[in-house]
Each structure stands twice: as structure tokens, then as C-alpha cells.
Design a protein around this motif. Structure first.
Motif, short mmCIF file in Angstrom:
data_model
loop_
_atom_site.label_atom_id
_atom_site.label_comp_id
_atom_site.label_asym_id
_atom_site.label_seq_id
_atom_site.Cartn_x
_atom_site.Cartn_y
_atom_site.Cartn_z
N ARG A 62 2.06 1.90 -3.42
CA ARG A 62 1.03 2.48 -4.29
C ARG A 62 0.89 3.98 -4.01
O ARG A 62 0.68 4.78 -4.93
CB ARG A 62 -0.29 1.75 -4.10
CG ARG A 62 -0.26 0.32 -4.62
CD ARG A 62 -1.62 -0.33 -4.71
NE ARG A 62 -2.29 -0.46 -3.43
CZ ARG A 62 -3.37 0.24 -3.07
NH1 ARG A 62 -3.90 1.14 -3.88
NH2 ARG A 62 -3.91 0.05 -1.87
N LYS A 97 -6.38 8.59 0.76
CA LYS A 97 -7.44 7.72 1.29
C LYS A 97 -8.02 6.84 0.18
O LYS A 97 -8.28 5.66 0.38
CB LYS A 97 -8.54 8.57 1.93
CG LYS A 97 -9.58 7.75 2.68
CD LYS A 97 -10.61 8.66 3.33
CE LYS A 97 -11.66 7.82 4.06
NZ LYS A 97 -12.75 8.68 4.61
N GLU A 98 -8.18 7.44 -1.00
CA GLU A 98 -8.72 6.69 -2.14
C GLU A 98 -7.79 5.55 -2.54
O GLU A 98 -8.24 4.44 -2.85
CB GLU A 98 -8.93 7.63 -3.32
CG GLU A 98 -9.68 6.99 -4.48
CD GLU A 98 -9.89 7.94 -5.65
OE1 GLU A 98 -10.52 7.52 -6.64
OE2 GLU A 98 -9.39 9.09 -5.58
N VAL A 99 -6.48 5.80 -2.51
CA VAL A 99 -5.50 4.76 -2.85
C VAL A 99 -5.56 3.63 -1.81
O VAL A 99 -5.49 2.45 -2.15
CB VAL A 99 -4.07 5.34 -2.92
CG1 VAL A 99 -3.03 4.23 -3.09
CG2 VAL A 99 -3.95 6.33 -4.07
N GLU A 140 -7.01 11.95 -1.74
CA GLU A 140 -6.39 11.10 -2.77
C GLU A 140 -5.65 9.93 -2.14
O GLU A 140 -5.69 8.81 -2.65
CB GLU A 140 -5.42 11.93 -3.63
CG GLU A 140 -6.12 12.88 -4.59
CD GLU A 140 -5.16 13.52 -5.57
OE1 GLU A 140 -5.23 13.20 -6.76
OE2 GLU A 140 -4.34 14.33 -5.13
N THR A 162 0.84 -1.21 0.00
CA THR A 162 0.00 0.00 0.00
C THR A 162 0.86 1.25 0.00
O THR A 162 0.58 2.22 -0.72
CB THR A 162 -0.95 0.02 1.22
OG1 THR A 162 -1.75 -1.17 1.21
CG2 THR A 162 -1.88 1.23 1.16
N GLU A 205 -8.13 2.74 0.02
CA GLU A 205 -9.41 2.02 -0.05
C GLU A 205 -9.58 1.23 -1.35
O GLU A 205 -10.27 0.22 -1.37
CB GLU A 205 -10.56 3.00 0.13
CG GLU A 205 -10.61 3.59 1.55
CD GLU A 205 -11.68 4.66 1.72
OE1 GLU A 205 -12.25 5.10 0.70
OE2 GLU A 205 -11.93 5.05 2.88
N ASN A 206 -8.97 1.71 -2.43
CA ASN A 206 -9.09 1.04 -3.72
C ASN A 206 -7.77 0.33 -4.03
O ASN A 206 -6.82 0.95 -4.51
CB ASN A 206 -9.43 2.05 -4.82
CG ASN A 206 -9.66 1.38 -6.17
OD1 ASN A 206 -9.33 0.20 -6.36
ND2 ASN A 206 -10.23 2.12 -7.11
N GLU A 207 -7.71 -0.96 -3.76
CA GLU A 207 -6.45 -1.70 -3.85
C GLU A 207 -5.92 -1.85 -5.27
O GLU A 207 -4.78 -2.28 -5.46
CB GLU A 207 -6.61 -3.08 -3.21
CG GLU A 207 -6.86 -3.00 -1.70
CD GLU A 207 -6.97 -4.37 -1.06
OE1 GLU A 207 -6.86 -5.38 -1.79
OE2 GLU A 207 -7.16 -4.43 0.17
N SER A 208 -6.71 -1.49 -6.27
CA SER A 208 -6.23 -1.59 -7.65
C SER A 208 -5.53 -0.32 -8.12
O SER A 208 -4.80 -0.34 -9.12
CB SER A 208 -7.40 -1.90 -8.59
OG SER A 208 -8.31 -0.81 -8.63
N LEU A 209 -5.72 0.78 -7.40
CA LEU A 209 -5.12 2.04 -7.80
C LEU A 209 -3.59 1.97 -7.70
O LEU A 209 -3.05 1.61 -6.65
CB LEU A 209 -5.63 3.20 -6.94
CG LEU A 209 -7.00 3.78 -7.29
CD1 LEU A 209 -7.35 4.93 -6.35
CD2 LEU A 209 -7.03 4.27 -8.73
#
Length: 209
Positions: free
Chosen positions: A102, A152-154, A150, A99, A156-160
Motif C-alpha cells: 500500500r 503514517k496515514e497509510v 502520509e 502494508t 494507520e488507515n488499512e483501507s488506503l
């Protein structure tokens, strides 16, 4: 000169290598350098080890005694100190770096990769922060200059930015990277490991000819 660095923020020698390189770069004040951090995971299978310290964790992984592990970490701590870094392995929290990698990719897209690497290294090796904790990751991202939403979005969204991480790791395999840190200068010269400052100076000098 472009310098690409394959690194894992859980790698103590990567932080040392970062400092050694920075010291070397200071000797070339009239030259411009572009630094790009590349993702690498020394062990993608690591899971959080609740209540287990890094000394015990490494001892179990390497099949050595805890006492031997402590001595090994002491040696790394001394080496870090010689580079101006303050390591506290007794506070380190074992976590998976995916994470964080990412988030580094997000930071790279904003030209904040170097800032993000520095903050994550310090958080893990000096401050004993948990790099699998969302709040720690968000605070670290904001400190580097990222927008909290932004980050937080990374989280929560493990594909980002996952493809970017995997692309870096694939590229490392393609060019034969066996371990990190691994530094590539203008795709002409390479330095493997946290080499002395002089080794970086020599390589940069050669590359600038």
C-alpha cells in the motif's frame, strides 16, 4: 516503452529480476522507458512469525528439512550475488507484505515507485528489517522521498490504497500471471521470472522494432 512489473517485495527472485532488467536497460541509453511496479502477494495469509527464522518457516511450508531449506536459500544467495546483490536470509524477518504494497502505491502516485521498491527490497533481503514495523516503514518511505505523515496515514488507515493493490492482483490473474516477477513490455511481450540479462535485452530489442 512501458514496462509493467508484477512483484512481491518478499520474493527474492523479484529483486534479482529488477537488477537483471536494470542491467539490460543500460544497453539502451538512447531510449526512454517508463517502469510501473504492480503489486502481487505470493502468500497473503502470512503472519509475523515471532522467533522463527526463514529457513524453518520455508521447511515447514514445503514439507522439507531445515537443512534442505538452508541449501535452497544458499543457492538463491549465490544467484543474487551474481546480480550484484547481498542477501542475508539469516537476518530476514518474516512479515506480510500488504502494508508495504500500500505504501508502494502511495509512492507510485508520487512517481517514486521504483525508489520505494528498491528500498524495501534492500531492507528485507540485505538489512534484515521488519517490514511490518511502523517505524521501519516510515523511515523507508522518507528515504524514498515520501512525506512521513502520509506514510503514517497509510499504515494507520488499512483501507488506503488497498483497492489499488487488489486491482493489480486482479489484473495479474486476468492476464494469467502464475508467479512473479512478471514483466510486460508495451502489452506486447512478456518475460516471466528473473531471466538472464540477455533475455531482457532480446525482448526489449524486439519490442523497439
Amino acid at each position: 516503452m512501458k514496462i509493467e512489473i508484477w512483484s512481491d517485495i518478499m520474493c527474492p527472485f523479484c529483486y534479482i529480476g529488477k537488477r537483471q532488467l536494470e542491467t539490460a536497460l543500460a544497453e539502451f541509453p538512447n531510449n526512454e522507458f517508463e517502469i510501473e511496479w504492480k503489486s502481487f502477494q505470493l502468500d497473503p495469509t502470512i503472519t509475523p512469525q515471532s522467533g522463527k527464522d526463514v529457513f524453518t518457516f520455508l521447511a515447514e511450508r514445503k514439507g522439507i528439512s531445515v537443512e534442505q531449506s538452508i541449501e535452497m536459500h544458499k543457492g538463491v544467495t549465490e544467484r543474487a550475488k551474481s546480480a550484484g546483490l547481498d542477501y542475508h536470509f539469516d537476518k530476514a524477518i518474516i512479515s506480510n507484505s500488504l502494508t508495504a504494497h500500500r505504501i508502494i502505491q502511495l509512492a507510485k502516485s508520487k512517481k517514486l515507485g521504483d525508489e520505494m521498491e528498491e528500498i524495501f527490497f534492500k531492507a528485507y533481503f540485505t538489512e534484515g528489517r521488519d517490514l511490518n514495523d511502523p517505524q521501519t516503514l516510515i523511515e523507508s518511505g522518507v528515504k524514498a522521498g515520501l512525506d512521513s505523515n502520509e506514510v503514517k496515514e497509510v499504515i494507520e488507515n488499512e483501507s488506503l490504497y488497498l483497492k489499488d493493490v487488489h486491482s493489480d492482483i486482479h489484473e495479474a490473474n486476468e492476464i494469467g500471471v502464475q508467479g512473479v516477477p512478471f514483466f510486460v513490455f508495451d502489452r506486447k511481450y512478456a518475460v516471466s521470472g528473473a531471466q538472464p540479462v540477455e533475455a531482457f535485452v532480446q525482448t526489449i530489442t524486439e519490442g523497439l522494432k
